[in-house]
Design a protein around this motif. Sequence first.
Motif, PDB file in Angstrom:
ATOM      1  N   TYR A  35       2.993  -2.210  16.137  1.00 33.50           N
ATOM      2  CA  TYR A  35       4.423  -2.445  16.268  1.00 33.50           C
ATOM      3  C   TYR A  35       4.991  -1.454  17.263  1.00 33.50           C
ATOM      4  CZ  TYR A  35       4.752   1.137  12.531  1.00 33.50           C
ATOM      5  OH  TYR A  35       4.626   2.267  11.765  1.00 33.50           O
ATOM      6  N   PHE A  63      -2.487  -4.050   8.566  1.00 38.60           N
ATOM      7  CA  PHE A  63      -1.708  -5.261   8.300  1.00 38.60           C
ATOM      8  C   PHE A  63      -2.540  -6.267   7.514  1.00 38.60           C
ATOM      9  CE2 PHE A  63       1.081  -4.983  12.413  1.00 38.60           C
ATOM     10  CZ  PHE A  63       1.763  -3.906  11.869  1.00 38.60           C
ATOM     11  N   VAL A  97       1.615 -10.123   6.316  1.00 33.37           N
ATOM     12  CA  VAL A  97       2.420  -9.037   6.861  1.00 33.37           C
ATOM     13  C   VAL A  97       3.837  -9.487   7.186  1.00 33.37           C
ATOM     14  CG1 VAL A  97       1.646  -9.402   9.246  1.00 33.37           C
ATOM     15  CG2 VAL A  97       2.431  -7.141   8.532  1.00 33.37           C
ATOM     16  N   HIS A  99      -0.774   6.414  13.486  1.00 27.17           N
ATOM     17  CA  HIS A  99      -0.131   5.414  14.336  1.00 27.17           C
ATOM     18  C   HIS A  99      -0.314   5.646  15.831  1.00 27.17           C
ATOM     19  CE1 HIS A  99       1.398   3.697  10.743  1.00 27.17           C
ATOM     20  NE2 HIS A  99       2.106   4.773  10.430  1.00 27.17           N
ATOM     21  N   SER A 121      -0.433  -2.986   3.580  1.00 18.03           N
ATOM     22  CA  SER A 121      -0.246  -4.434   3.675  1.00 18.03           C
ATOM     23  C   SER A 121      -1.568  -5.181   3.513  1.00 18.03           C
ATOM     24  CB  SER A 121       0.409  -4.776   5.017  1.00 18.03           C
ATOM     25  OG  SER A 121       0.422  -6.160   5.268  1.00 18.03           O
ATOM     26  N   ASP A 166       2.920  -0.107   6.108  1.00 15.94           N
ATOM     27  CA  ASP A 166       2.003  -0.306   7.219  1.00 15.94           C
ATOM     28  C   ASP A 166       0.624   0.291   6.963  1.00 15.94           C
ATOM     29  OD1 ASP A 166       3.395   2.091   7.233  1.00 15.94           O
ATOM     30  OD2 ASP A 166       3.680   2.172   9.390  1.00 15.94           O
ATOM     31  N   ALA A 199      -1.740   0.059  13.564  1.00 15.76           N
ATOM     32  CA  ALA A 199      -1.938  -0.227  12.139  1.00 15.76           C
ATOM     33  C   ALA A 199      -3.435  -0.464  11.978  1.00 15.76           C
ATOM     34  CB  ALA A 199      -1.131  -1.437  11.700  1.00 15.76           C
ATOM     35  N   TYR A 258       6.541  -6.532  16.347  1.00 17.89           N
ATOM     36  CA  TYR A 258       5.145  -6.267  15.971  1.00 17.89           C
ATOM     37  C   TYR A 258       4.237  -7.384  16.439  1.00 17.89           C
ATOM     38  CZ  TYR A 258       6.093  -9.530  12.106  1.00 17.89           C
ATOM     39  OH  TYR A 258       6.432 -10.633  11.367  1.00 17.89           O
TER      40      TYR A 258
END
Length: 282
Positions: A31, A70, A74, A264, A123, A120, A52, A89
């Motif tokens: 994202y 994800f 999601v 991330h 999920s 995140d 992710a 995303y």
Amino acid sequence: MTTTEPFWTDPLPAAAPPPSMALHQLPTGTYRTRAALAVTGGSFRDTREFAATAVLITHPQGDLLIDAGFGAHVDEHIRMLARVERAPYEVGTTAAQQLDDAGYERSRLTGVLVTHVHWDHVSGLDSLRVPIWINRDEMRYAERDAHGAVFRAVSQGLELREYELDGPPYLGFPSSFDVHGDGSVVVAHAGGHTDGSVIVFVALPSGDRYAFIGDLTWQRDGITRGAQRPWLLRRMADIDAETVRLGLRRAIALSKLMRIVPSHDLGAYDSIPRLAAGGIDA
């Protein structure tokens, strides 16, 4: 943020990872956000792709995933977030599907060890359906905090494998849990971002070491520049920004001894191979 005081100056603790142990990255999507919202000193002209990504640790005593990325649903999970927390995303392939595509035998997977329960990172539990490794403080956070809503949804019906962070201090962090008893995978309590957020330290047979630091910082700028999240984002994302700052300084002190992986930062995973068809030995 000053970083002049060293937090770890001793040799690294001994570890005896088995020869067959390995790491694989399973990127599940990204994202986008502006760098100015990701790290202090970032530019609004700079767009960051937030990873992710789940990480598979293979070990003869049982494999683990660090986080889940994800999931198949999601889109629904993002709709559960406050509007201010939503970002553009792109969805890739779920960790579950990547395991299947690689011919991975799912019975080897003992569970997902979550660094913390934000959406995140969890999920993908919707399609993995394996035990969740979580500590008591993080479970309490998940039960009561609004940011635990997605976790509460995807964890329904799953086994919660609660571990205790009752081991000694580890690499400057206050308490730990040695997963296999050989020093190859050690979980250390970080806190601050959530009550029970953790770092997962991994020692490989090659001698390489990794610290998967969750969201102590979102980007490697936090390590290379000592830059925290912007003030407003610290207020929104962290339960105790001072504890996060302390944890970040501890991670910076380790950055010359091992690879530091903020969850991330896409580039932080570059040294970890992806799964390929038939790429994991039975």
